[in-house]
Design a protein around this motif. Structure first.
Motif, mmCIF file in Angstrom:
data_model
loop_
_atom_site.group_PDB
_atom_site.id
_atom_site.type_symbol
_atom_site.label_atom_id
_atom_site.label_comp_id
_atom_site.label_asym_id
_atom_site.label_seq_id
_atom_site.Cartn_x
_atom_site.Cartn_y
_atom_site.Cartn_z
ATOM 1 N N ASP A 130 0.825 -1.214 0.000
ATOM 2 C CA ASP A 130 0.000 0.000 0.000
ATOM 3 C C ASP A 130 0.859 1.264 0.000
ATOM 4 O O ASP A 130 0.343 2.361 0.174
ATOM 5 N N ASP A 131 2.180 1.088 -0.221
ATOM 6 C CA ASP A 131 3.105 2.220 -0.136
ATOM 7 C C ASP A 131 4.147 2.090 -1.249
ATOM 8 O O ASP A 131 4.765 1.024 -1.410
ATOM 9 N N ASP A 156 -8.048 -0.167 1.593
ATOM 10 C CA ASP A 156 -8.806 0.077 2.826
ATOM 11 C C ASP A 156 -10.281 0.238 2.477
ATOM 12 O O ASP A 156 -10.683 1.244 1.905
ATOM 13 N N ARG A 161 -7.309 0.707 8.695
ATOM 14 C CA ARG A 161 -6.069 0.110 9.204
ATOM 15 C C ARG A 161 -5.049 0.221 8.078
ATOM 16 O O ARG A 161 -4.657 1.334 7.740
ATOM 17 N N THR A 162 -4.621 -0.865 7.496
ATOM 18 C CA THR A 162 -3.716 -0.754 6.352
ATOM 19 C C THR A 162 -4.531 -0.590 5.072
ATOM 20 O O THR A 162 -5.747 -0.730 5.055
ATOM 21 N N GLY A 163 -3.823 -0.311 3.987
ATOM 22 C CA GLY A 163 -4.473 -0.255 2.679
ATOM 23 C C GLY A 163 -4.579 1.147 2.135
ATOM 24 O O GLY A 163 -4.882 2.095 2.855
ATOM 25 N N VAL A 164 -4.306 1.236 0.831
ATOM 26 C CA VAL A 164 -4.480 2.491 0.128
ATOM 27 C C VAL A 164 -5.986 2.753 0.014
ATOM 28 O O VAL A 164 -6.795 1.818 0.024
ATOM 29 N N LEU A 165 -6.380 4.003 -0.070
ATOM 30 C CA LEU A 165 -7.805 4.298 -0.185
ATOM 31 C C LEU A 165 -8.318 3.841 -1.549
ATOM 32 O O LEU A 165 -7.581 3.856 -2.539
ATOM 33 N N ILE B 283 4.291 0.104 9.173
ATOM 34 C CA ILE B 283 4.174 -0.660 7.924
ATOM 35 C C ILE B 283 3.164 -0.051 6.965
ATOM 36 O O ILE B 283 3.058 -0.488 5.816
ATOM 37 N N SER B 284 2.414 0.949 7.411
ATOM 38 C CA SER B 284 1.408 1.546 6.527
ATOM 39 C C SER B 284 1.139 2.968 6.994
ATOM 40 O O SER B 284 1.090 3.244 8.199
ATOM 41 N N THR B 286 -1.373 5.700 5.296
ATOM 42 C CA THR B 286 -2.221 6.187 4.209
ATOM 43 C C THR B 286 -3.194 7.264 4.676
ATOM 44 O O THR B 286 -3.991 7.742 3.887
ATOM 45 N N ARG B 287 -3.144 7.626 5.952
ATOM 46 C CA ARG B 287 -4.037 8.664 6.486
ATOM 47 C C ARG B 287 -3.213 9.680 7.249
ATOM 48 O O ARG B 287 -2.146 9.359 7.771
ATOM 49 N N ILE B 292 0.251 2.960 10.988
ATOM 50 C CA ILE B 292 -0.043 1.583 11.390
ATOM 51 C C ILE B 292 1.277 0.865 11.641
ATOM 52 O O ILE B 292 2.165 0.870 10.783
ATOM 53 N N ALA B 320 -5.056 -2.492 17.174
ATOM 54 C CA ALA B 320 -5.846 -2.573 15.944
ATOM 55 C C ALA B 320 -5.857 -4.002 15.413
ATOM 56 O O ALA B 320 -5.817 -4.227 14.204
ATOM 57 N N HIS B 324 -1.604 -5.655 14.470
ATOM 58 C CA HIS B 324 -1.535 -4.244 14.089
ATOM 59 C C HIS B 324 -1.849 -3.343 15.273
ATOM 60 O O HIS B 324 -2.634 -3.692 16.144
ATOM 61 N N ARG B 326 -2.458 1.123 15.939
ATOM 62 C CA ARG B 326 -2.548 2.462 15.359
ATOM 63 C C ARG B 326 -1.751 3.424 16.237
ATOM 64 O O ARG B 326 -1.950 3.461 17.445
ATOM 65 N N VAL B 338 6.615 5.242 6.764
ATOM 66 C CA VAL B 338 6.726 3.796 6.567
ATOM 67 C C VAL B 338 8.192 3.394 6.696
ATOM 68 O O VAL B 338 9.072 4.020 6.093
#
Lengths: 380, 380
Positions: A130-131, A156, A161-165, B283-284, B286-287, B292, B320, B324, B326, B338
């Motif tokens: 996701d990065d 996501d 939690r993890t994941g690109v939007l 590890i993530s 995206t926000r 994360i 999480a 995981h 947050r 990351v």
């Protein structure tokens, strides 16, 4: 050393002991396999009605049971491979001969990248990203090893939690990744983890549809941009039916259904049995309405609350420290005595199993075998 | 397999990793030993002022660290032996050459009685009892083996867990046990576990005095009835000073002080340092305000709440899932990226250590060694 004897009655097993009711686990494995028979089963007329020609494949998550012996039973029942949460679990599964694996967590840092590349010489290991920076490091290491790693975009779908939007950000990442020669973009992963424990089946299915739509629409957008998205994977024990029945989903990754737990026991419409128990002994009884048992936080996880007392109406378990629990039995007809054994239903199977070295495998009330929980503690 | 290299910087250790700051642990071990120097130290003028001629002995509880290498350091610093919570821990300590052990939990059931008798051929293992039936079974097994087991009455001093009630019930049990030839009644045990985390030192000491009084008066009543009560043991990290300073107490059994945790960090007046950390990787990301990390319930225990973020002002950790967490970093000047690594302070040392196979032993910011947590998972 701890003694045990094949054939001994359940009640003679020393405690605390993690009990696997293997017949119940076998039924759970069979039920999930029958619900999602895959392309072959569908051709024979089974599978989901709305899923003509492309029924979902089952790739169970082994982070729950952490045990190759159970993973192989899932494969024998029709699963196409397994899902792992950590590289340490992947290693255990590869060593057990499993050759098709999805690692559902991002691989970050040179140590883990090196391990993934080394393991990819033995098995087809799908990884998720996701990065862009982390994915680039992965691509460079794979390229240097002469490998191309099957890679999924982690999306996501609302868990936060993890994941690109979903949508544009996912598309932008996929476009950038297409120029990374060590990676082959083969799919997208979502996980509606925040919906697994919605008790009402209708409410859960409705919420799940929205999450699935985000994932499936992202897959469609990537396909429209020229990416070959063969895998769309998501779904847990609580959402396996909704995810497995969605025509845009190709794989599901439920884990807990094999053994279940108290938390999933409160989720309606699942149809799986409790197969996991904690056997505990009353070691102290000096007060009228309370008995003290030998299982505390080091034997039963507490992240999802307290275990339930099984088969003793009205008795409640309350944690009382690392190695103790209180059984409140005001409402039970026969108060437990010192030396009595009780069965508890863990509140959360994954984290409770991770506390134990072995399963005491019981069939028809007798100890059939003791199985190592081979991937216990594999957090790296 | 996981790679590591002696001398590598802390930041290069793969994650999640349980970090033992060995210099801090050594200082903690020394501080506790200096606070309770035992009879020899007292003769030289040290020790507690109110304790002339009979200063308290230190018998640390190894259920916290579960590691013979640390137990031997405690012994080298002056401890007279160790305390264990489970027979499995006793086995590990006996195999590591430790010869004077208190098992602070009741031994119930034929399997455990057999193990205790077998282990008692190698070491002096003091056990505790609070039930006549269980004690009788123990006595019979010891007698059959030609042994007499040093036994303490477990007394409930207010925790409401194990232990016979102080005063008359304790005396009645002692009188009955005097006729059990396999047991030798040598002491009483209390544990004011419910008082360990009272933040205010004065309030904690005052509450502790009441619990200690119940224990010491019970010891006196048993002596008056002719029992040779040589050992009066109690006390944890939160109450070591009060218990160790009480003239009627002969031994204390603190455990957590070696490494500490966030829970004990909130307890005033202790004077020990954090020596235990969890290294985790972002590890993530995206926000905007959340990162994360790769550590969840399977790496950090949650029974005492969430770990604290160490060395990053304003950042908060929230669980999480299994693997995981947050990191909420709205209030930090430099948002984590990351690949960045963070140190967490576990909320509860005992249950977090029990999740890990090894300590990554760090001194001056570099990896000195990797130590097995030999008694991890020994719940039986």
């Amino acid at each position: 050393m701890r003694e045990w004897r094949r054939g001994q009655p359940l009640a003679d097993i020393d405690t605390p002991a993690l009990i696997l009711d293997i017949a119940a686990a076998e039924r759970n494995i069979r039920r999930m396999a029958e619900a999602h028979p895959g392309p072959h089963g569908a051709a024979a007329g089974a599978g989901h009605p709305g899923h003509a020609g492309r029924p979902v494949r089952l790739r169970p998550h082994v982070k729950t049971h952490k045990t190759p012996l159970l993973a192989h039973r899932q494969l024998a029942a029709g699963a196409i491979g397994v899902t792992c949460a950590k590289l340490g679990e992947v290693e255990i599964m590869v060593q057990a001969g499993i050759r098709d694996i999805l690692l559902s967590s991002e691989v970050v840092g040179p140590a883990k990248v090196g391990r993934l590349v080394a393991l990819s010489r033995h098995a087809r290991i799908h990884t998720v990203v996701d990065d862009l920076g982390a994915a680039t490091a992965l691509s460079e290491a794979a390229q240097a090893a002469g490998l191309r790693l099957p890679t999924l975009l982690d999306v996501d779908v609302g868990q936060g939690r993890t994941g690109v939007l979903p949508g544009e950000p996912a598309l932008a990442l996929a476009q950038a990744l297409a120029r990374r020669p060590g990676l082959e973009i083969v799919g997208v992963q979502g996980y509606e983890g925040h919906l697994q424990h919605i008790a009402d089946p209708g409410a859960r299915a409705a919420a799940c549809q929205k999450a699935l739509q985000l994932l499936v629409e992202t897959a469609e957008a990537l396909r429209a941009a020229g990416h070959d998205i063969a895998i769309v994977t998501t779904g847990g024990t609580g959402t396996h039916a909704a995810a497995g029945g969605h025509p845009g989903v190709t794989e599901i990754q439920p884990g807990s259904y094999v053994v279940m737990d108290a938390q999933y026991g409160g989720v309606g419409g699942l149809g799986f049995e409790h197969a996991l128990f904690l056997l505990t002994t009353v070691i102290s009884k000096t007060r009228p309405d309370v008995a003290i048992v030998d299982a505390g936080w080091k034997s039963a996880s507490s992240d999802a609350g307290a275990p339930l007392v099984h088969g003793t109406d009205g008795a409640r378990y309350v944690f009382a420290g690392d190695e103790h629990g209180r059984i409140h039995h005001e409402a039970t007809p026969n108060p437990p005595r010192v030396g009595d054994k009780l069965l508890l239903v863990p509140s959360h199977c994954d984290t409770t199993i991770n506390l134990h070295d072995v399963y005491y495998v019981v069939r028809d009330g007798r100890l059939e075998d003791v199985w190592p929980i081979a991937a216990r503690g594999q957090v790296q």
